[in-house]
Write a protein that holds these residues in place. Structure first.
Motif, PDB file in Angstrom:
ATOM      1  N   TYR A  56       0.645  -1.110  -0.078  1.00  0.00           N
ATOM      2  CA  TYR A  56      -0.122   0.041   0.007  1.00  0.00           C
ATOM      3  C   TYR A  56       1.147   1.324  -0.082  1.00  0.00           C
ATOM      4  O   TYR A  56       0.182   2.260  -0.354  1.00  0.00           O
ATOM      5  N   PHE A  57       2.046   0.911   0.491  1.00  0.00           N
ATOM      6  CA  PHE A  57       3.054   2.142   0.506  1.00  0.00           C
ATOM      7  C   PHE A  57       3.911   2.139  -0.719  1.00  0.00           C
ATOM      8  O   PHE A  57       4.511   0.894  -0.764  1.00  0.00           O
ATOM      9  N   GLN A  58       4.448   3.220  -1.235  1.00  0.00           N
ATOM     10  CA  GLN A  58       5.320   3.330  -2.261  1.00  0.00           C
ATOM     11  C   GLN A  58       6.558   3.739  -1.665  1.00  0.00           C
ATOM     12  O   GLN A  58       6.569   5.140  -1.019  1.00  0.00           O
ATOM     13  N   PHE A  59       7.421   2.949  -1.135  1.00  0.00           N
ATOM     14  CA  PHE A  59       8.574   3.252  -0.076  1.00  0.00           C
ATOM     15  C   PHE A  59       9.732   4.242  -0.834  1.00  0.00           C
ATOM     16  O   PHE A  59       9.952   3.886  -2.158  1.00  0.00           O
ATOM     17  N   HIS A  60      10.117   5.266  -0.499  1.00  0.00           N
ATOM     18  CA  HIS A  60      11.156   6.142  -0.815  1.00  0.00           C
ATOM     19  C   HIS A  60      12.162   5.819   0.156  1.00  0.00           C
ATOM     20  O   HIS A  60      12.120   6.218   1.305  1.00  0.00           O
ATOM     21  N   SER A  61      13.345   4.981  -0.137  1.00  0.00           N
ATOM     22  CA  SER A  61      14.384   4.608   0.617  1.00  0.00           C
ATOM     23  C   SER A  61      15.541   5.689   0.831  1.00  0.00           C
ATOM     24  O   SER A  61      15.823   6.323  -0.209  1.00  0.00           O
ATOM     25  N   LEU A  62      15.936   5.742   1.904  1.00  0.00           N
ATOM     26  CA  LEU A  62      16.852   7.012   2.148  1.00  0.00           C
ATOM     27  C   LEU A  62      17.781   6.488   3.213  1.00  0.00           C
ATOM     28  O   LEU A  62      17.421   5.876   4.367  1.00  0.00           O
ATOM     29  N   CYS A  63      19.344   6.618   3.138  1.00  0.00           N
ATOM     30  CA  CYS A  63      20.074   6.509   4.104  1.00  0.00           C
ATOM     31  C   CYS A  63      20.835   7.589   4.397  1.00  0.00           C
ATOM     32  O   CYS A  63      21.833   7.969   3.578  1.00  0.00           O
ATOM     33  N   PRO A  64      20.481   8.576   5.560  1.00  0.00           N
ATOM     34  CA  PRO A  64      21.290   9.797   5.512  1.00  0.00           C
ATOM     35  C   PRO A  64      22.712   9.645   5.625  1.00  0.00           C
ATOM     36  O   PRO A  64      23.355  10.508   5.150  1.00  0.00           O
ATOM     37  N   SER A  73      24.788  19.301   5.790  1.00  0.00           N
ATOM     38  CA  SER A  73      24.646  19.405   4.411  1.00  0.00           C
ATOM     39  C   SER A  73      23.617  18.671   3.581  1.00  0.00           C
ATOM     40  O   SER A  73      22.797  19.095   2.739  1.00  0.00           O
ATOM     41  N   PHE A  74      23.638  17.342   3.855  1.00  0.00           N
ATOM     42  CA  PHE A  74      22.811  16.369   3.242  1.00  0.00           C
ATOM     43  C   PHE A  74      21.649  16.695   3.452  1.00  0.00           C
ATOM     44  O   PHE A  74      20.644  16.715   2.854  1.00  0.00           O
ATOM     45  N   ILE A  75      21.208  16.860   5.032  1.00  0.00           N
ATOM     46  CA  ILE A  75      19.827  17.282   5.298  1.00  0.00           C
ATOM     47  C   ILE A  75      19.448  18.322   4.649  1.00  0.00           C
ATOM     48  O   ILE A  75      18.249  18.329   4.089  1.00  0.00           O
ATOM     49  N   ASP A  76      19.926  19.189   4.663  1.00  0.00           N
ATOM     50  CA  ASP A  76      19.489  20.802   3.838  1.00  0.00           C
ATOM     51  C   ASP A  76      19.098  20.648   2.529  1.00  0.00           C
ATOM     52  O   ASP A  76      18.178  20.934   2.153  1.00  0.00           O
ATOM     53  N   HIS A 110      13.393  17.606  -1.103  1.00  0.00           N
ATOM     54  CA  HIS A 110      12.740  16.579  -1.838  1.00  0.00           C
ATOM     55  C   HIS A 110      11.924  15.328  -1.330  1.00  0.00           C
ATOM     56  O   HIS A 110      11.460  14.494  -1.655  1.00  0.00           O
ATOM     57  N   LEU A 111      11.389  16.009  -0.020  1.00  0.00           N
ATOM     58  CA  LEU A 111      10.704  14.673   0.810  1.00  0.00           C
ATOM     59  C   LEU A 111       9.266  15.414   1.108  1.00  0.00           C
ATOM     60  O   LEU A 111       8.548  14.844   1.624  1.00  0.00           O
ATOM     61  N   ALA A 112       8.979  16.419   0.305  1.00  0.00           N
ATOM     62  CA  ALA A 112       7.550  17.143   0.922  1.00  0.00           C
ATOM     63  C   ALA A 112       6.363  16.271   0.316  1.00  0.00           C
ATOM     64  O   ALA A 112       5.257  16.430   0.832  1.00  0.00           O
ATOM     65  N   HIS A 113       6.711  15.588  -0.666  1.00  0.00           N
ATOM     66  CA  HIS A 113       5.460  14.408  -1.222  1.00  0.00           C
ATOM     67  C   HIS A 113       5.278  13.428  -0.431  1.00  0.00           C
ATOM     68  O   HIS A 113       4.438  12.529  -0.715  1.00  0.00           O
ATOM     69  N   LEU A 114       6.038  12.917   0.780  1.00  0.00           N
ATOM     70  CA  LEU A 114       5.827  11.783   1.401  1.00  0.00           C
ATOM     71  C   LEU A 114       4.555  12.157   2.479  1.00  0.00           C
ATOM     72  O   LEU A 114       4.607  13.034   2.921  1.00  0.00           O
ATOM     73  N   ARG A 115       3.873  11.119   2.811  1.00  0.00           N
ATOM     74  CA  ARG A 115       2.937  11.066   3.599  1.00  0.00           C
ATOM     75  C   ARG A 115       3.275  10.517   5.107  1.00  0.00           C
ATOM     76  O   ARG A 115       2.376  10.244   5.859  1.00  0.00           O
ATOM     77  N   GLY A 116       4.389  10.051   5.171  1.00  0.00           N
ATOM     78  CA  GLY A 116       4.882   9.362   6.494  1.00  0.00           C
ATOM     79  C   GLY A 116       6.474   8.897   6.259  1.00  0.00           C
ATOM     80  O   GLY A 116       7.050   8.984   5.119  1.00  0.00           O
ATOM     81  N   LEU A 125      19.909  12.889  14.025  1.00  0.00           N
ATOM     82  CA  LEU A 125      19.977  14.306  13.432  1.00  0.00           C
ATOM     83  C   LEU A 125      19.120  14.361  12.260  1.00  0.00           C
ATOM     84  O   LEU A 125      18.205  15.233  12.021  1.00  0.00           O
ATOM     85  N   PHE A 126      18.891  13.364  11.396  1.00  0.00           N
ATOM     86  CA  PHE A 126      17.841  13.271  10.293  1.00  0.00           C
ATOM     87  C   PHE A 126      16.759  13.428  10.795  1.00  0.00           C
ATOM     88  O   PHE A 126      15.841  14.002  10.449  1.00  0.00           O
ATOM     89  N   ALA A 127      16.286  12.605  11.718  1.00  0.00           N
ATOM     90  CA  ALA A 127      14.882  12.202  12.294  1.00  0.00           C
ATOM     91  C   ALA A 127      14.425  13.726  12.893  1.00  0.00           C
ATOM     92  O   ALA A 127      13.300  13.990  12.613  1.00  0.00           O
ATOM     93  N   ALA A 128      15.231  14.223  13.771  1.00  0.00           N
ATOM     94  CA  ALA A 128      15.129  15.808  14.333  1.00  0.00           C
ATOM     95  C   ALA A 128      14.760  16.641  13.123  1.00  0.00           C
ATOM     96  O   ALA A 128      13.878  17.432  13.227  1.00  0.00           O
ATOM     97  N   ALA A 129      15.450  16.550  12.069  1.00  0.00           N
ATOM     98  CA  ALA A 129      15.329  17.674  11.129  1.00  0.00           C
ATOM     99  C   ALA A 129      14.064  17.302  10.285  1.00  0.00           C
ATOM    100  O   ALA A 129      13.301  18.047   9.908  1.00  0.00           O
TER     101      ALA A 129
END
Ligand code: SF4
Length: 323
Positions: free
Chosen positions: A45-53, A92-95, A100-106, A138-142
């Motif tokens: 049901y979810f289209q996963f967008h995978s990311l390793c900070p 810098s990666f987070i910024d 590019h993550l505004a389209h995610l719903r969770g 750091l990524f989760a907080a941002a």
């Protein structure tokens, strides 16, 4: 009731996930933390967008393990051995990445990581002693700071029936909200959104339910986007509250009231019987809910037909079998 949007494979909801949970060998030891529940169940049901900070910040796998260290009042991301500091690279990666993550719903996050962990992350002092255990990666907080309404959950917490159901429910509501915005916010759209999620809100938090109704009673008092923002910033946190058994009972009884005229005394008795059995913990939530849905489909009750509370996500997830 029409088919739920999540029922069809051609429209999976975009949700972010820590890459190691999808089985990518990106962890510091070159391994992964594949979550079969994510890939085999939620992935339908979810289209996963995978990311390793950490990989995104330029690190390799394998690499030294990282940890958070407090130095001069600042939280730094450092290798556990030596003094190599990755804070600037990570920021810098987070910024760059967040926009590019505004389209995610969770987002499903990996626990205990100084980058992805949502809560209870250890922060060390420069001398190696643990200073506290209440930080976020750091990524989760941002991510939480930039998208405060986006449902976030740690994969380990998805083993809890209540937390899992709550996260999935919020992803579907948030997706509905984002699509309302993307389609062009209108007064009718906002009111319709409120109508279809009203019983969910009632179940999660009665006081928010009572507060947000008046907010929408005069949509001319301020620009619509301002009212919508005020509304949703109350609704999403309220939906994150667990629904107690008693609150589900109250909501189902409230809902049954709308069917009173249309149902026979025997049908009403059977529904009440199953609501009471649920209240005593003898049957799961799915039992009275299925009876209510059956009753709703037999009668002409357009208001109830739109209620997402009766069908907040695809049945095949089986989440209400365990509540
Ligand atoms: S927890 Fe996050 S940073 Fe660590 S390996 Fe998994 S995705 Fe990468």
């Amino acid at each position: 009731m029409s088919a739920h949007p999540g029922d069809t494979k051609d429209r999976r909801i975009p949700v972010g996930i820590s890459a190691c949970l999808l089985g990518s060998p990106v962890r510091h030891d070159g391994g992964h933390k594949h979550s079969r529940y994510c890939t085999e169940v939620l992935g339908r049901y979810f289209q996963f967008h995978s990311l390793c900070p950490e990989m995104g910040a330029g690190m390799s796998a394998p690499r030294q393990a990282m940890r958070l260290v407090e130095i001069d009042g600042q939280i730094r991301l450092r290798a556990t051995r030596g003094e190599k500091d990755f804070t600037a690279l990570m920021h810098s990666f987070i910024d760059q990445e967040l926009e590019h993550l505004a389209h995610l719903r969770g987002f499903v996050l990996m626990a205990k990581s100084p980058s992805c962990g949502m809560e209870r992350i250890r922060v060390y002092r420069a001398d190696g002693e643990v200073a506290r255990r209440d930080a976020s990666g750091l990524f989760a907080a941002a991510l939480a700071g930039r998208f405060p309404l986006m449902p976030l959950e740690e994969e380990g917490r998805l083993n809890d029936d209540g937390l899992r159901e709550n996260f999935v429910e919020r992803v579907f509501v948030y997706d509905d909200w984002c699509r309302l915005q993307e389609g062009g916010l209108t007064a009718e759209g906002l009111l319709a959104f409120h109508r279809r999620h009203k019983f969910q809100l009632l179940a999660h938090c009665q006081s928010t339910y009572r507060r947000v109704g008046p907010l929408l009673s005069d949509l001319k008092r301020q620009p619509l986007p301002v009212i919508a923002e005020e509304y949703i910033t109350q609704v999403m946190p309220a939906l994150a509250r667990r629904v107690s058994r008693g609150s589900h009972v109250n909501t189902m009884l409230h809902l049954t009231g709308f069917l009173r005229e249309a149902l026979s005394a025997e049908d009403r008795r059977l529904i009440h019987q199953q609501i009471e059995a649920y209240q005593r913990g003898e049957v799961p939530l799915v039992v009275p809910m299925t009876m209510l849905r059956g009753a709703q489909s037999k009668v002409e009750q357009p208001y109830l037909a739109t209620q997402e509370y009766l069908r907040p996500y695809p049945d095949a997830l089986g989440l209400r079998n365990r509540l």
